[in-house]
Design a protein around this motif. Structure first.
Motif, PDB file in Angstrom:
ATOM      1  N   SER A 140      58.876  26.375  40.029  1.00  0.00           N
ATOM      2  CA  SER A 140      58.712  25.124  39.286  1.00  0.00           C
ATOM      3  C   SER A 140      59.637  25.039  38.070  1.00  0.00           C
ATOM      4  O   SER A 140      59.802  23.968  37.485  1.00  0.00           O
ATOM      5  N   PHE A 141      60.210  26.159  37.682  1.00  0.00           N
ATOM      6  CA  PHE A 141      61.129  26.125  36.540  1.00  0.00           C
ATOM      7  C   PHE A 141      62.459  25.456  36.906  1.00  0.00           C
ATOM      8  O   PHE A 141      63.242  25.117  36.025  1.00  0.00           O
ATOM      9  N   ILE A 142      62.701  25.305  38.206  1.00  0.00           N
ATOM     10  CA  ILE A 142      63.936  24.631  38.631  1.00  0.00           C
ATOM     11  C   ILE A 142      63.678  23.121  38.613  1.00  0.00           C
ATOM     12  O   ILE A 142      63.007  22.580  39.482  1.00  0.00           O
ATOM     13  N   LYS A 143      64.207  22.470  37.606  1.00  0.00           N
ATOM     14  CA  LYS A 143      63.871  21.047  37.399  1.00  0.00           C
ATOM     15  C   LYS A 143      65.031  20.098  37.702  1.00  0.00           C
ATOM     16  O   LYS A 143      64.830  18.917  37.931  1.00  0.00           O
ATOM     17  N   ARG A 144      66.223  20.593  37.683  1.00  0.00           N
ATOM     18  CA  ARG A 144      67.362  19.685  37.771  1.00  0.00           C
ATOM     19  C   ARG A 144      68.074  19.697  39.115  1.00  0.00           C
ATOM     20  O   ARG A 144      68.978  18.908  39.338  1.00  0.00           O
ATOM     21  N   ILE A 145      67.703  20.603  39.994  1.00  0.00           N
ATOM     22  CA  ILE A 145      68.276  20.607  41.342  1.00  0.00           C
ATOM     23  C   ILE A 145      67.317  19.837  42.248  1.00  0.00           C
ATOM     24  O   ILE A 145      66.111  20.100  42.228  1.00  0.00           O
ATOM     25  N   PRO A 146      67.845  18.872  43.035  1.00  0.00           N
ATOM     26  CA  PRO A 146      66.952  18.138  43.938  1.00  0.00           C
ATOM     27  C   PRO A 146      66.167  19.092  44.835  1.00  0.00           C
ATOM     28  O   PRO A 146      66.717  20.074  45.348  1.00  0.00           O
ATOM     29  N   ALA A 147      64.887  18.800  45.003  1.00  0.00           N
ATOM     30  CA  ALA A 147      63.976  19.718  45.703  1.00  0.00           C
ATOM     31  C   ALA A 147      64.448  20.055  47.122  1.00  0.00           C
ATOM     32  O   ALA A 147      64.271  21.186  47.592  1.00  0.00           O
ATOM     33  N   ASP A 148      65.071  19.080  47.791  1.00  0.00           N
ATOM     34  CA  ASP A 148      65.485  19.340  49.176  1.00  0.00           C
ATOM     35  C   ASP A 148      66.616  20.355  49.272  1.00  0.00           C
ATOM     36  O   ASP A 148      66.945  20.827  50.360  1.00  0.00           O
ATOM     37  N   GLN A 149      67.207  20.676  48.143  1.00  0.00           N
ATOM     38  CA  GLN A 149      68.297  21.663  48.175  1.00  0.00           C
ATOM     39  C   GLN A 149      67.821  23.064  47.776  1.00  0.00           C
ATOM     40  O   GLN A 149      68.596  24.020  47.784  1.00  0.00           O
ATOM     41  N   ILE A 150      66.549  23.165  47.424  1.00  0.00           N
ATOM     42  CA  ILE A 150      66.022  24.488  47.044  1.00  0.00           C
ATOM     43  C   ILE A 150      65.326  25.084  48.266  1.00  0.00           C
ATOM     44  O   ILE A 150      64.122  24.909  48.457  1.00  0.00           O
ATOM     45  N   THR A 151      66.092  25.741  49.079  1.00  0.00           N
ATOM     46  CA  THR A 151      65.516  26.366  50.271  1.00  0.00           C
ATOM     47  C   THR A 151      65.516  27.884  50.084  1.00  0.00           C
ATOM     48  O   THR A 151      66.293  28.425  49.277  1.00  0.00           O
ATOM     49  N   GLU A 152      64.650  28.535  50.849  1.00  0.00           N
ATOM     50  CA  GLU A 152      64.500  29.986  50.696  1.00  0.00           C
ATOM     51  C   GLU A 152      65.811  30.727  50.938  1.00  0.00           C
ATOM     52  O   GLU A 152      66.117  31.716  50.264  1.00  0.00           O
ATOM     53  N   SER A 153      66.576  30.218  51.889  1.00  0.00           N
ATOM     54  CA  SER A 153      67.828  30.909  52.220  1.00  0.00           C
ATOM     55  C   SER A 153      68.852  30.845  51.093  1.00  0.00           C
ATOM     56  O   SER A 153      69.793  31.628  51.049  1.00  0.00           O
TER      57      SER A 153
END
Lengths: 361, 124
Positions: A140-153
């Motif tokens: 949740s600390f990642i606020k500025r990267i669009p959520a769809d780009q935060i993948t586990e890989s």
């Protein structure tokens, strides 16, 4: 009929007429010259165009953030993210124009590419706290990267140093409309309340061509306002600005001394300082380049959470015509020329008077 | 009376042109060429300490050339500001220094072009 006025009266020694009183009079023509010279001397020197007269619906400008990939080019965000390297574009287009305000459509588009061969191109979070939270699955600390780009890989955790990587390619883009008060260049909300400052152009007529004028350019950068001084560079206080649209020898420049904010230390910046030097085209007032390779404004800080940048921010394209000004610009020299004219007038008056006296004798 | 007139006129003329003449150059001379003067080289080790060492080395090298943040200029009339930076990264650690110049302590500040960026190789 004598229209002359006594200008200088001397008594006593005179190397030609040692015992005479000499009254020097000047003709109406010379008086007129003197008056004009005095007027020019006291007249404030200002540039000529009226404010934003070039602005119309459809006016636009596109800026590039880093024309070329450079490892030093980066964006720092208010969620402690550091993105590098970064390429980007920042554009505005006027879509509505009222007598006192303009609505502008903005498009901001930043990309963090990935270079597989050197494992470079990421958004990083520096600190043990972030690593521990990520390990527990809390991103949740990642606020500025669009959520769809935060993948586990894309996520990688490092313990030495403590870093959370979000590997590229990452695209952070935003389209928004803002309203600019054309009198104050403040960014205003629907109710007309100012919330920021528009830094993409200035009103050249506001500023004297000599000296500097302080002005707020960023209303909220890390909870502080950033004030810049605006001066006219006639070629003597700064180098020419090279842009894809050409070279500009003369420009208005808005700048501040290196400005420290300790909060930047928390973002992994070992030099918690910003240096801003914005160069503006002298006729239209359009921003040409962030000459100190650092650009910030209220759109970036308040809408994208960008609190630090490093890289070349320069104009790439615009339909606003820059009037060529290659002719000799004598305006900064007007006071000096006026002094010269006054001196010449006084000298000429003496000379004419003396000629007359010699003839009389 | 001609003589003082001519002298006065000449003095006024010379003074005007002296005052009017712009500064000879807006950019200081003598900015060291980083590539020629300093060789950061390539390095095969990686550590926090190493990045700090690089940063300190780069900054001190500049300070030895009087490029200090206290306004002590290498060339009279010019001011310099040393801006060190580094990047913590497991794969792409780096350290660098940008040097800015100005002819006024308040600015405007411009990059000198003497920009040093040391790319450190990752730990193998």
């Amino acid at each position: 009929m004598d229209h002359g006025i006594p200008l200088v009266r001397t008594r006593g020694h005179n190397f030609l007429h040692s015992s005479r009183t000499v009254t020097v009079k000047i003709s109406p023509f010379l008086r007129a010259i003197l008056a004009i010279s005095l007027f020019l001397c006291t007249r404030p020197v200002r540039s000529s165009p009226s404010k934003s007269s070039w602005l119309e619906v459809g006016s636009y400008a596109v800026y590039a953030f880093n024309l070329e990939m450079h490892p030093g080019g980066l964006l720092g965000f208010d969620d402690h993210a550091l993105a590098a390297p970064v390429l980007g574009k920042y554009s505005w287009r006027c879509v509505k124009l009222d007598p006192n305000s303009a609505t502008l459509e903005l498009e901001l588009d930043f990309t963090v590419p990935k270079n597989e061969s050197v494992r470079y191109g990421s958004v990083k979070y520096l600190g043990k706290e972030f690593v521990e939270r990520a390990r527990k699955g809390d991103l949740s600390f990642i606020k500025r990267i669009p959520a769809d780009q935060i993948t586990e890989s894309r996520i990688e955790l490092s313990q030495d140093p403590y870093l959370v990587y979000v590997w590229g390619p990452i695209r952070i883009s935003r389209r928004l409309a803002v309203t600019v008060d054309l009198n104050t260049l403040e960014l205003i909300d629907d109710g007309g309340k100012p919330w920021g400052k528009w830094a993409m152009w200035v009103h050249p007529t506001k500023y004297p061509l000599v000296g500097s004028s302080p002005e707020t350019f960023i209303v909220n950068w890390l909870d502080t306002a950033v004030e810049l001084h605006v001066s006219y560079n006639n070629g003597t206080i700064g180098p020419p600005i090279d842009t894809p649209l050409g070279r500009f020898e003369k420009y208005f420049v808005a700048y501040c001394p290196p400005t420290e904010n300790k909060l930047l230390l928390e973002f992994g910046m070992e030099t918690p300082v910003i240096i801003l030097t914005y160069a503006y085209e002298p006729r239209s007032g359009i921003l040409l380049q962030a000459a100190a390779e650092m650009y910030l404004d209220d759109i970036l800080t308040q809408k994208l959470g960008v609190i630090f940048t490093r890289g070349v921010f320069t104009i790439l394209e615009t339909n606003v015509s820059f009037r060529e000004d290659n002719a000799l610009d004598i305006s900064p020299y007007v006071p000096y020329l006026a002094i010269l004219a006054i001196s010449a007038t006084i000298a000429a008056a003496y000379f004419v008077k003396e000629k007359k006296l010699i003839k009389k004798r | 009376m001609k003589k003082p007139c001519i002298i006065g006129f000449t003095v006024a003329l010379v003074l005007s042109f002296v005052l009017v003449a712009p500064a000879a150059s807006a950019k200081p001379r003598g900015i060291p060429n980083w590539d020629e003067d300093y060789d950061t080289g390539s390095h095969q080790s990686w550590a926090y300490a190493y990045i700090y060492a690089m940063w300190n080395t780069i900054t001190k090298q500049y300070q030895q050339h009087d490029h200090q943040n206290d306004g002590d200029a290498e060339e009279p009339g010019y001011y310099y500001y040393v801006y060190p930076s580094h990047s913590y990264d497991k794969y792409y650690p780096s350290a660098g220094t940008q040097v800015y110049w100005s002819n006024n302590p308040d600015g405007p500040w411009y990059p000198t072009g003497a920009y040093a960026w040391a790319q450190l190789s990752p730990l193998e």
